[in-house]
Design a protein around this motif. Structure first.
Motif, PDB file in Angstrom:
ATOM      1  N   LEU A   1       0.820  -1.201   0.000  1.00 20.37           N
ATOM      2  CA  LEU A   1       0.000   0.000   0.000  1.00 20.37           C
ATOM      3  C   LEU A   1       0.862   1.262   0.000  1.00 20.37           C
ATOM      4  CD1 LEU A   1      -2.544  -1.180   2.728  1.00 20.37           C
ATOM      5  CD2 LEU A   1      -2.948  -1.109   0.264  1.00 20.37           C
ATOM      6  N   ASP A   2       0.276   2.363  -0.468  1.00 14.37           N
ATOM      7  CA  ASP A   2       0.988   3.638  -0.471  1.00 14.37           C
ATOM      8  C   ASP A   2       1.183   4.164   0.946  1.00 14.37           C
ATOM      9  OD1 ASP A   2       0.935   3.535  -3.244  1.00 14.37           O
ATOM     10  OD2 ASP A   2      -0.926   4.677  -3.375  1.00 14.37           O
ATOM     11  N   GLU A   3       0.162   4.006   1.785  1.00 12.43           N
ATOM     12  CA  GLU A   3       0.193   4.509   3.153  1.00 12.43           C
ATOM     13  C   GLU A   3      -0.456   3.487   4.072  1.00 12.43           C
ATOM     14  OE1 GLU A   3      -1.569   8.386   3.514  1.00 12.43           O
ATOM     15  OE2 GLU A   3      -0.965   8.944   1.493  1.00 12.43           O
ATOM     16  N   ILE A   4      -0.140   3.570   5.364  1.00 11.68           N
ATOM     17  CA  ILE A   4      -0.731   2.694   6.370  1.00 11.68           C
ATOM     18  C   ILE A   4      -1.380   3.555   7.456  1.00 11.68           C
ATOM     19  CG2 ILE A   4      -0.269   1.004   8.196  1.00 11.68           C
ATOM     20  CD1 ILE A   4      -0.077  -0.245   5.511  1.00 11.68           C
ATOM     21  N   ASP A   5      -2.615   3.208   7.843  1.00 10.16           N
ATOM     22  CA  ASP A   5      -3.275   3.860   8.972  1.00 10.16           C
ATOM     23  C   ASP A   5      -3.210   2.967  10.215  1.00 10.16           C
ATOM     24  OD1 ASP A   5      -4.063   6.227   7.651  1.00 10.16           O
ATOM     25  OD2 ASP A   5      -5.800   5.213   6.793  1.00 10.16           O
ATOM     26  N   TYR A   6      -3.626   1.696  10.065  1.00 13.77           N
ATOM     27  CA  TYR A   6      -3.667   0.768  11.195  1.00 13.77           C
ATOM     28  C   TYR A   6      -3.228  -0.617  10.730  1.00 13.77           C
ATOM     29  CZ  TYR A   6      -6.432   4.335  13.579  1.00 13.77           C
ATOM     30  OH  TYR A   6      -6.837   5.509  14.151  1.00 13.77           O
ATOM     31  N   PHE A   7      -2.716  -1.394  11.698  1.00 13.81           N
ATOM     32  CA  PHE A   7      -2.454  -2.797  11.402  1.00 13.81           C
ATOM     33  C   PHE A   7      -2.545  -3.633  12.671  1.00 13.81           C
ATOM     34  CE2 PHE A   7       1.732  -1.441  12.721  1.00 13.81           C
ATOM     35  CZ  PHE A   7       2.398  -2.569  13.191  1.00 13.81           C
TER      36      PHE A   7
ATOM     37  N   GLU B   1      -2.327  -8.166  13.941  1.00 12.42           N
ATOM     38  CA  GLU B   1      -1.711  -9.432  13.542  1.00 12.42           C
ATOM     39  C   GLU B   1      -2.458 -10.084  12.398  1.00 12.42           C
ATOM     40  OE1 GLU B   1      -4.012 -12.211  16.870  1.00 12.42           O
ATOM     41  OE2 GLU B   1      -1.816 -11.977  16.925  1.00 12.42           O
ATOM     42  N   ALA B   2      -3.682  -9.580  12.083  1.00  9.78           N
ATOM     43  CA  ALA B   2      -4.503 -10.197  11.042  1.00  9.78           C
ATOM     44  C   ALA B   2      -4.617  -9.369   9.769  1.00  9.78           C
ATOM     45  CB  ALA B   2      -5.911 -10.476  11.582  1.00  9.78           C
ATOM     46  N   TRP B   3      -4.512  -8.017   9.856  1.00  8.58           N
ATOM     47  CA  TRP B   3      -4.761  -7.191   8.671  1.00  8.58           C
ATOM     48  C   TRP B   3      -3.979  -5.884   8.698  1.00  8.58           C
ATOM     49  CZ3 TRP B   3      -6.796  -2.653  10.465  1.00  8.58           C
ATOM     50  CH2 TRP B   3      -7.565  -2.705  11.642  1.00  8.58           C
ATOM     51  N   PHE B   4      -3.835  -5.312   7.504  1.00 11.05           N
ATOM     52  CA  PHE B   4      -3.318  -3.960   7.309  1.00 11.05           C
ATOM     53  C   PHE B   4      -4.438  -3.116   6.717  1.00 11.05           C
ATOM     54  CE2 PHE B   4       0.599  -6.478   6.786  1.00 11.05           C
ATOM     55  CZ  PHE B   4       1.471  -5.803   7.614  1.00 11.05           C
ATOM     56  N   GLN B   5      -4.549  -1.854   7.139  1.00  8.42           N
ATOM     57  CA  GLN B   5      -5.487  -0.920   6.518  1.00  8.42           C
ATOM     58  C   GLN B   5      -4.732   0.337   6.151  1.00  8.42           C
ATOM     59  OE1 GLN B   5      -7.141   2.217   8.325  1.00  8.42           O
ATOM     60  NE2 GLN B   5      -7.245   2.641   6.132  1.00  8.42           N
ATOM     61  N   GLY B   6      -4.873   0.742   4.900  1.00  2.99           N
ATOM     62  CA  GLY B   6      -4.166   1.925   4.444  1.00  2.99           C
ATOM     63  C   GLY B   6      -4.747   2.457   3.164  1.00  2.99           C
ATOM     64  N   LYS B   7      -3.924   3.192   2.409  1.00  2.00           N
ATOM     65  CA  LYS B   7      -4.372   3.832   1.176  1.00  2.00           C
ATOM     66  C   LYS B   7      -3.667   3.229  -0.032  1.00  2.00           C
ATOM     67  CE  LYS B   7      -6.931   7.265   2.902  1.00  2.00           C
ATOM     68  NZ  LYS B   7      -6.422   7.425   4.237  1.00  2.00           N
ATOM     69  N   ASP B   8      -4.422   3.127  -1.107  1.00  2.00           N
ATOM     70  CA  ASP B   8      -3.893   2.786  -2.422  1.00  2.00           C
ATOM     71  C   ASP B   8      -4.452   3.835  -3.377  1.00  2.00           C
ATOM     72  OD1 ASP B   8      -2.845   1.646  -4.682  1.00  2.00           O
ATOM     73  OD2 ASP B   8      -4.287  -0.006  -4.779  1.00  2.00           O
ATOM     74  N   GLY B   9      -3.661   4.892  -3.617  1.00  2.00           N
ATOM     75  CA  GLY B   9      -4.181   6.005  -4.403  1.00  2.00           C
ATOM     76  C   GLY B   9      -5.296   6.709  -3.650  1.00  2.00           C
ATOM     77  N   ASP B  10      -6.475   6.811  -4.275  1.00  2.00           N
ATOM     78  CA  ASP B  10      -7.614   7.468  -3.634  1.00  2.00           C
ATOM     79  C   ASP B  10      -8.598   6.466  -3.046  1.00  2.00           C
ATOM     80  OD1 ASP B  10      -8.621   6.407  -5.956  1.00  2.00           O
ATOM     81  OD2 ASP B  10      -9.568   8.250  -6.659  1.00  2.00           O
TER      82      ASP B  10
END
Length: 297
Positions: A109-115, A117-126
């Motif tokens: 991903l371009d950016e990460i907000d939270y992660f 042990e099970a998942w990453f959440q972030g940005k991919d473009g818009d």
């Protein structure tokens, strides 16, 4: 406690400590002992030159995320040029400094907000994207309406806000619900859930807004511009930081300012204070304040 001299303190904690930034470096700060442990980056005295004091090499651009449970830290060494994918990202154990996992940035991903042990959440473009941590498979994708997301205290909701909408995303099922408002509030910088997750605070362009998520309505508005960080201390008190570098506590309890007036015994409410706290009729004189809140004139 003692003031933290570093800039941009992060509210995310690693094992009871704070991750704080100073220029191009990050340290782990223990407020109980005052101990600071180097995490990533370097100290730069001459910001215009942009080189590390200890090595003389170009200072890296470091970004840091602490895992939701505070047991891991993701260190991202950002590329210095557009055609350079940069060094591998590293997930670090804050207790030992050991690298737990390395991630190739060009495949992520371009950016990460939270992660977790099970998942990453972030940005991919818009787009806001959720990936399975092990398989890197995409779990969900949503349009981004703000620069980042905010996780609720229970860990059950992710929120983003902007324009005239709040999007609530259920963690696990990854289903979303959008709350639309008649009046737009523009760009949202800071966000924060109340301790019981019922209320959601937003730093809009020119005001601090409090939304009751059960009523799906804005219930309080304060003329505080540029709020970029919001941390609830308790149900009625917020710690806010502005884009101008100012930090302050804000009370949401209209009785609090009444108590101040009673203690000083010098004035009533101003019209702006009544508007901010939604007090009607407005006790504009000291006598009216005493009648409303008690005390002696």
């Amino acid at each position: 406690g003692d003031p933290i001299p570093e800039r941009n303190p992060s509210s995310a904690r690693a094992d009871g400590r704070f991750v704080v930034q100073y220029d191009h470096g990050f340290t782990i700060y223990d407020p109980a002992t005052g101990e600071r442990t180097a995490l990533a980056g370097c100290h730069v005295s001459d910001l215009e030159a942009g080189v590390c004091d200890d090595t003389g090499l170009p200072a890296p651009g470091i970004l840091v995320n602490v895992s939701v449970d505070g047991t891991e830290i993701l260190v991202r060494n950002m590329p210095l040029t557009l055609d350079d994918p940069g060094a591998p990202w590293e997930i670090v154990d804050p207790a030992t400094g050991a690298v737990i996992e390395r991630i190739e940035p060009g495949e992520f991903l371009d950016e990460i907000d939270y992660f977790t042990e099970a998942w990453f959440q972030g940005k991919d473009g818009d787009q806001v994207v959720v990936l399975d941590r092990t398989a890197r498979a995409e779990l969900a994708r949503f349009p981004a309406i703000s620069s980042r997301t905010q996780l609720s205290n229970s860990g059950e909701l992710l929120a983003q806000a902007g324009g005239a909408s709040i999007m609530l995303i259920d963690v696990g099922s990854w289903e979303e619900e959008t709350i639309d408002f008649e009046t737009g509030f523009g760009r949202v910088r800071g966000m924060g859930f109340s301790p019981d997750d019922r209320f959601f605070a937003m730093g809009a362009d020119d005001a601090l807004l409090i939304v009751d998520l059960e009523q799906r309505a804005i219930v309080q508005e304060m003329p505080v511009p540029g709020v970029s960080d919001i941390h609830w201390i308790d149900a009625d008190t917020l710690l806010i930081g502005s884009k101008f570098g100012v930090w302050a506590t804000v009370s949401l309890d209209p009785l609090a300012i009444g108590s101040i007036a009673l203690e000083s015994l010098s004035r009533g409410y101003t019209s702006d204070e009544c508007l901010t706290y939604g007090i009607d009729p407005c006790p504009a004189t000291l006598e009216q304040v005493v009648q409303r809140y008690g005390g002696s004139g």
